[in-house]
Write an enzyme that holds these catalytic residues in place. Structure first.
Site, PDB file in Angstrom:
ATOM      1  N   HIS A  18      36.739  49.751  43.597  1.00  0.00           N
ATOM      2  CA  HIS A  18      37.436  48.947  44.174  1.00  0.00           C
ATOM      3  C   HIS A  18      37.769  48.853  45.564  1.00  0.00           C
ATOM      4  O   HIS A  18      38.943  49.326  45.892  1.00  0.00           O
ATOM      5  CB  HIS A  18      39.266  49.646  43.414  1.00  0.00           C
ATOM      6  CG  HIS A  18      38.591  49.019  41.783  1.00  0.00           C
ATOM      7  ND1 HIS A  18      38.811  47.863  41.070  1.00  0.00           N
ATOM      8  CD2 HIS A  18      38.401  50.018  40.438  1.00  0.00           C
ATOM      9  CE1 HIS A  18      39.055  47.091  40.237  1.00  0.00           C
ATOM     10  NE2 HIS A  18      38.683  48.797  39.515  1.00  0.00           N
TER      11      HIS A  18
ATOM     12  N   CYS B  71      34.201  45.922  39.811  1.00  0.00           N
ATOM     13  CA  CYS B  71      34.329  46.310  37.742  1.00  0.00           C
ATOM     14  C   CYS B  71      34.468  46.094  37.185  1.00  0.00           C
ATOM     15  O   CYS B  71      33.435  45.256  36.375  1.00  0.00           O
ATOM     16  CB  CYS B  71      36.361  46.877  38.248  1.00  0.00           C
ATOM     17  SG  CYS B  71      36.762  47.956  36.892  1.00  0.00           S
TER      18      CYS B  71
ATOM     19  N   GLU C  32      38.863  46.695  47.281  1.00  0.00           N
ATOM     20  CA  GLU C  32      40.394  45.583  47.472  1.00  0.00           C
ATOM     21  C   GLU C  32      41.626  46.563  46.693  1.00  0.00           C
ATOM     22  O   GLU C  32      42.806  46.717  47.622  1.00  0.00           O
ATOM     23  CB  GLU C  32      41.046  44.563  46.529  1.00  0.00           C
ATOM     24  CG  GLU C  32      40.865  45.254  44.789  1.00  0.00           C
ATOM     25  CD  GLU C  32      39.886  45.577  43.864  1.00  0.00           C
ATOM     26  OE1 GLU C  32      38.619  46.060  44.510  1.00  0.00           O
ATOM     27  OE2 GLU C  32      40.310  45.966  42.691  1.00  0.00           O
TER      28      GLU C  32
END
Lengths: 282, 1008
Positions: A233, A95, A235
């Site tokens: 994202h 990002c 994660e």
């Protein structure tokens, strides 16, 4: 050995806690380190095996997302970054971190040499919608990409959370070149498409493509495949309970014993890098 | 110093677009019905620096311009480039900041500039945006367009009209030079005067002190022993300095001292003939119950005395939560006011104990209807503009701080046109014990600790915020009360202070909010029994601030932190590393005095006891007479299918997804229960569930309840409804009801009887009843109120034009979740799942959303009647416990509460989330009319769906809980509802979805 991961923070980076956590969960030894600790030589990038530039809002996205953080890296960390890349160590930007890597010129990077020249060749700009949005997207990965981070991953759902994620390059030829090199690693795809066949160059409608990225690009790598950046994202789906379909019982399962069998699809990206470092060190 | 103008505009070409211009174009179409062919934009930077324009021009692509997508210009307006702008625009509007207003892009540009030119330390940069309009309709009025694009309180706009455009003679904005401030040495204010003059002093100085308070202050300076002590420190012995008077006004403000909640109230109920006296609503109905509950559990770690209430979550971690309002500033500047609201409450968390880390935000707004067509009182913004501005402020504040916005609500009522309510809440997380062994929830300051101001500087912005919010809004409300937050300065400070906490440097920490240093240091000084501040050391945004202004300014992004002398050097080094400004401005003492100097001169010398406990208790009267309403009588003929669609489109019920999606709700990778859920991720979520420790499955639930409509009948019902809704929402996701805590945030119209407020006794009676009900519900549900706030002057104007908000309680809840893997969402999951209503309906349609809607449609007369009430809350909570454990054990995966629009709307939303149908029979769901069972909002009701293989275990588990089988989830796309043999409605899921989603989508062409 536990590969050492430097997770940058400071100046508005804000995904540092979870980015550290996902590397730790797959066997890394990650540390959140303020950018200035490298600049002031309190810490040295040479001591780390992997560099992660997490998401966030560095400098409030003013003057263009990732730009001022990119400048700090470009001007104050230049030598350390050069050595890090030359040493063949993996870097990920997620990002805002991706935006910063693009604006430092580390992504897509120079064509022929692997030594960074810090020349910006692409950009990430305001979403066509004009809005910052948090929504889940479906991604597909180029199976022939040299990217060490995405090996073996075909499709994944994870959230995008950005207002400036539209990837642009100056010309179609630039895209063609990166495509030929398999550097357009990850694209937004229609979730109803056949798995493995979702990637397309023709623009997908909003919100399948959340930002209007050219050729639906969600992330790219450099020519070596060691430096990888993406807007979504991974994660944020390290565990299955974070998937929106989890209460429906349909969140995709991953064949892994990590997190008591509750591993989410995103964790593999980080495991790939940890395993790459381990293999390299024999 | 020269001023260089740099302008940057997006390039044109394949795939390139001017998104900023597109947004303005869409907004004009949506809000003003003004169709413009094209809008293009340029961002401007005015650089005041020792670096020459030539030098800047060479580096323009390194900082101001993104060379791939933008074109930059030095000392040439972008629109003058005939290559990029081959067509001449018909109108150009340029908007920039007024002098002294926080300019975040400017600040970031300054930082970036210094990376390139390290020698240019005194550079300052101001930014603006220019818009070029093409294809304007002839009806377009440039002044009106400009007015819609800027807020005159903080911004300036200049217009270049068609004629000037044709010769490209642009009207440019110049650098906004702040006017010189006049430093004034402290003056004494003579209080030996008439009562009338005392009041005059209070009013003119915006002190918001009443006569009795002014007289109390007068008395302090008449006291001979005080005079002797004052002489000894060299301060005017017989009269307050302006510093002292301002400091007292801040500390004694309604905003800081909650004088109405602390008042002695004579309460009369004309219905029951009750006559009673209440010595402090707060102590009686909030503090006492919570303290009683504290005696029964071991997890209430810190309540009432800190910036937020702290509960022990598990052995390792504690959590805290706080909610605040920022109503007046948001009325004046929706964007800046709301942003300072959210970043402000984040600081309350950072200022809890020795510092907690904010991990989740909540936002609840009350606005006028966005489609309002009626008149607007002077100086008030249209509700749609307030909505856009507040939303943008909270979005930027939350997103840039990296704190997920996980829960919230938006409520609409005409009366919020007068004063919007902007509630911002934050949840914090901290380790129970710090590495040095200190419990994190206890502050440990000692005399001689050094007190630092950390973060932003003090400026002219934010003077009189606390006293101003204790006054009603008028046309003359001051612009200095408005500020714009700076989330990045705050984020840097937050990163630094959490590190400082873990290194053991912090002995005491609190935020600088209302009342500035006066409040923050003044309150912390109570721990050690005194402090000595030197105002000359405080770093300023601009020179020339007078001592009293420095002391009370509420400039944002500042924390006050105490550090042991031996840790000062390390603390400062850490601040430098993080590029955070930290300045020692005071020392803790045990002198008993709030002692303030400017250099060597004492400018304030007040006993802490007088400062904190000297304010006289208000004596107030409250009288309850139930308001009279025409009863709600449903029409004889009704198409319930149409009523369902109409209700789904009501702003209070309609989907807020367009707005909520723009908040980052998933940063920190912990959000399990998301704001929107279901197969297309667009069904409503009931409560947030987060798992904040990565890799662990213990969770936290965050929910809220708010229902101001019921105040029209009785504030009792309004409060019962808010508390029950918050708990009910949490039950829907499987909260652990043995560990939940609540936050009470009251927003009231002025309840003090006066010429301006002839109905003050009634409004105060509403407050009394609200507090009594809060106690009754919280005790029964075992929800200790661990933190709260009140905002008591939510009125606009006076006399006939006065607008008072409906009395509004926001009840927020945070609680434990045993295992986030076992939770439920509102969307129907599988055809064949069996649907139950847990709880039952009563004849309670008074002030329901249905009643208001049918009255507005002219189909019924009034909204009166019985409003929802929980008769047996102890029984209710035990039913909730049973259901919650059913969810925790995995028996129930689908649950949704019945709130606005009742059972009918709840079922529709569950179909929308699952994009499936349902066959429903509402026979037997309660002893009430069809209308009440279908659309009524009786409390305590939750719809659940159970997979057939879990059905018998579910029924076994739920023994003794009132429930009715409603029907089944179907694979079709219709919601069929019957009442025994009567067909009630049959509604298509796609039409329900469309009605539910379109009302509040004010950006219909997004992504086009």
């Amino acid at each position: 050995m536990k590969p050492k991961v430097a997770v940058l923070f400071g100046f508005g980076i804000n995904c540092d806690y979870e980015t550290k956590a996902v590397f730790d969960l797959v066997g890394g030894e990650a540390t959140r380190i303020h950018l200035n600790r490298f600049v002031l030589d309190e810490q040295n990038l040479d001591d780390f095996d992997i560099l992660a530039v997490p998401g966030g809002f560095s400098f409030g996205d003013h003057l263009g997302s990732g730009r001022l953080l990119g400048n700090r890296m470009r001007f104050a960390l230049r030598q350390q970054l050069e050595r890090f890349v030359d040493a063949g160590k993996p870097i990920i930007g997620i990002c805002n971190g991706f935006q910063a890597l693009v604006k430092t010129g580390l992504l897509p990077g120079p064509e022929s040499t692997t030594t960074p020249d810090f020349i910006q060749r692409g950009s990430l700009t305001l979403n066509n919608s004009g809005k910052y949005e948090d929504r889940w997207v479906t991604l597909e990965f180029d199976p022939n990409s040299p990217c060490i981070w995405t090996k073996g991953i075909t499709r994944m759902a994870c959230p995008v959370r950005h207002g400036e994620g539209k990837f642009v390059l100056p010309s179609p030829e630039d895209f063609d070149r990166l495509e030929t090199n398999h550097q357009l690693v990850v694209r937004y795809v229609d979730p109803t498409s056949t798995v493995g066949q979702g990637r397309t160059d023709s623009p997908l409608p909003y919100p399948i493509s959340p930002n209007g990225s050219m050729r639906n690009v969600a992330g790219i790598c450099d020519s070596t495949g060691l430096i990888f950046g993406l807007m979504p994202h991974p994660e944020a789906v390290y565990a299955r309970w974070l998937h929106p379909d989890h209460a429906r019982g349909t969140a995709p399962k991953v064949a892994s014993e990590t997190i008591e069998g509750w591993e989410g699809e995103g964790l593999q990206i980080f495991r790939n890098a940890i395993e790459y470092v381990r293999t390299r060190h024999g | 110093m020269t001023i260089t103008r740099v302008e940057v505009s997006p390039k044109q070409g394949e795939g390139m677009r001017d998104v900023r211009g597109d947004v303005v174009q869409r907004q004009l179409a949506s809000d003003h019905n003004l169709i413009v062919a094209q809008v293009r934009s340029a961002v401007g930077y005015l650089i005041q620096s020792s670096i020459s324009s030539e030098q800047i021009a060479q580096r323009i692509d390194d900082i101001f311009t993104d060379p791939i997508i933008e074109q930059g210009y030095c000392n040439q307006p972008a629109f003058s480039d005939e290559l990029l702008f081959s067509q001449t625009p018909e109108l150009v509007i340029t908007v920039g900041f007024k002098p002294g207003v926080t300019d975040n892009p400017g600040k970031a540009a300054q930082d970036g500039f210094q990376t390139l030119f390290p020698e240019a330390t005194s550079t300052s940069i101001s930014t603006y945006i220019s818009y070029a309009f093409y294809g304007l309709p002839s009806s377009a009025n440039p002044e009106q367009i400009a007015a819609s694009m800027h807020n005159g309180l903080i911004e300036k706009a200049v217009i270049t009209d068609t004629n000037a455009c044709s010769t490209r003679a642009w009207n440019l904005l110049e650098y906004p030079m702040p006017p010189d401030q006049q430093f004034k040495t402290p003056a004494s204010i003579n209080l030996e005067t008439t009562d009338e003059e005392l009041l005059n002093i209070s009013e003119k100085g915006l002190l918001a002190l009443n006569l009795e308070e002014m007289q109390t202050i007068q008395g302090h300076y008449r006291d001979e022993s005080n005079r002797a002590l004052r002489t000894a420190v060299g301060i005017d012995p017989i009269a307050p300095t302006d510093v002292e008077l301002e400091c007292l006004a801040q500390t004694w403000s309604e905003h800081c001292k909650h004088k109405i909640f602390a008042a002695n109230i004579e309460y009369t109920d004309t219905e029951t003939n009750e006559q009673s006296t209440i010595d402090s609503l707060f102590k009686t109905h909030i503090m006492k119950p919570t303290h009683d509950m504290q005696g029964e559990v071991d997890w209430l770690l810190s309540i009432f005395h800190d910036n937020s209430g702290v509960i022990a979550w598990n052995e390792e971690w504690s959590v805290c939560m706080k909610a605040e309002t920022h109503n007046s500033p948001s009325a004046l500047d929706p964007y800046g006011g709301a942003m300072t609201g959210i970043v402000g409450v984040n600081r309350d968390i950072l200022g809890t104990g020795l510092g907690a880390r904010p991990i989740a935000n909540t936002d609840v707004f009350c606005f006028g209807p966005p489609q309002w067509q009626g008149d607007l009182p002077e100086n008030l913004f249209h509700p749609s503009r307030v909505l856009r501005g507040v939303h943008a402020g909270v979005r930027v504040g939350g997103n840039e701080s990296g704190i997920p916005t996980v829960n919230g609500a938006i409520v609409f009522d005409d009366r919020y046109i007068g004063k919007p309510l902007v509630y911002c809440g934050t949840v914090g997380l901290m380790p129970r014990t710090l590495p040095d062994g200190r419990p994190s929830h206890i502050k440990t300051p000692s005399p001689d600790d050094i007190v630092f101001m950390v973060g932003g500087r003090v400026g002219y912005d934010g003077i009189h915020g606390a006293t101003f919010s204790s006054l009603e809004l008028t046309e003359e409300s001051p612009s200095s009360a408005v500020q714009i937050g700076d989330p990045i300065t705050q984020k840097k400070m937050l990163d630094m202070l959490i590190e400082a906490r873990d290194l053991g440097y912090i002995t005491c920490i609190t935020d600088n909010g209302a009342g500035g240093l006066s409040s923050s240091i003044g309150e912390m000084a109570e721990y050690t029994g005194g402090c000595h501040i030197d105002l000359a050391k405080v770093p300023l945004k601009q020179p020339g601030l007078s001592p009293w202004e420095i002391l009370v300014s509420e400039s944002q992004e500042r924390m006050t932190v105490a550090v042991k002398q031996e840790d000062v050097a390390d603390f400062l080094a850490l601040a430098r590393l993080h590029e955070v400004e930290a300045t020692a401005v005071a020392t803790f003492t045990n002198s008993g005095y709030f002692h303030v100097s400017y250099d060597e001169i004492t400018v304030a010398y007040l006993p802490l006891s007088f400062l904190h406990d000297g304010v006289p208790q208000l004596q107030l009267k409250a009288t309850w007479t139930a308001p009279e309403h025409t009863d709600f009588t449903p029409p004889k003929q009704a198409d319930h299918g149409q009523i369902l669609l109409d209700l789904l489109g009501r702003p209070n019920i309609a989907s807020k997804e367009q707005w909520v999606r723009q908040y980052d709700h998933e940063v920190i990778a912990q959000t399990v229960g998301k704001p929107f859920t279901g197969i297309n991720r667009d069904g409503p979520g009931d409560a947030a569930v987060i798992a904040p420790i990565h890799g662990q499955t213990q969770g936290l639930v965050v929910s809220c309840g708010i229902n101001p409509r019921y105040s029209d009948i009785d504030a009792t019902s309004m409060v019962a409804s808010a508390v029950d809704e918050a708990v009910r929402n949490a039950v829907c996701v499987g909260v652990d009801l043995s560990k939940i805590a609540g936050l009470d945030n009251f927003c009231w119209p002025d309840p003090i009887e006066s010429k301006k407020t002839p109905d003050g006794q009634f409004k105060l009676a509403q407050l009394v009843r609200a507090n009594r009900e809060l106690e009754r519900m919280c005790r029964a549900y075992f929800v200790p109120c661990v933190s709260g706030k009140d905002s008591m002057k939510n009125d606009y104007g006076s006399g006939e034009n006065k607008i008072s908000i409906p009395p509004t309680l926001l009840f927020s809840l945070f609680g434990n979740h045993p295992d986030v893997r076992q939770t439920a969402t509102s969307d129907f999951k599988q055809p064949g799942d069996i649907i139950y209503l847990v709880g039952s309906s009563k004849e309670e349609l008074g002030a329901s959303e249905l009643a208001f809607m049918l009255r507005e449609q002219g189909r019924s007369q009034g909204i009166g009647g019985k409003a929802p009430y929980v008769e047996h809350p102890d029984q209710q909570i035990s039913h909730y416990k049973t259901l919650s454990t059913a969810i925790q054990s995995g028996l129930v995966r689908t649950a949704h509460d019945c709130s606005e629009g009742g059972l009918g709307v709840a079922l529709a939303e569950m179909c929308i989330g699952g994009r499936c149908g349902a066959e429903i029979d509402i026979d037997g769901t309660g002893d009430a009319s069809l209308w009440a069972r279908l659309w009524g909002e009786s409390l305590g009701r939750i719809v659940v769906a159970v997979a057939p293989h879990n059905n018998s275990a579910f029924l076994e588990h739920m023994k003794g809980v009132s429930k009715t089988i409603l029907g089944k989830v179907t694979s079709g796309n219709y919601l069929h509802i019957v009442d025994g043999d009567d067909i009630v409605l049959s509604s298509n899921v796609e039409s329900m979805t469309t009605c539910w989603q379109s009302t509040l989508d004010l950006s219909k062409e997004a992504g086009a």
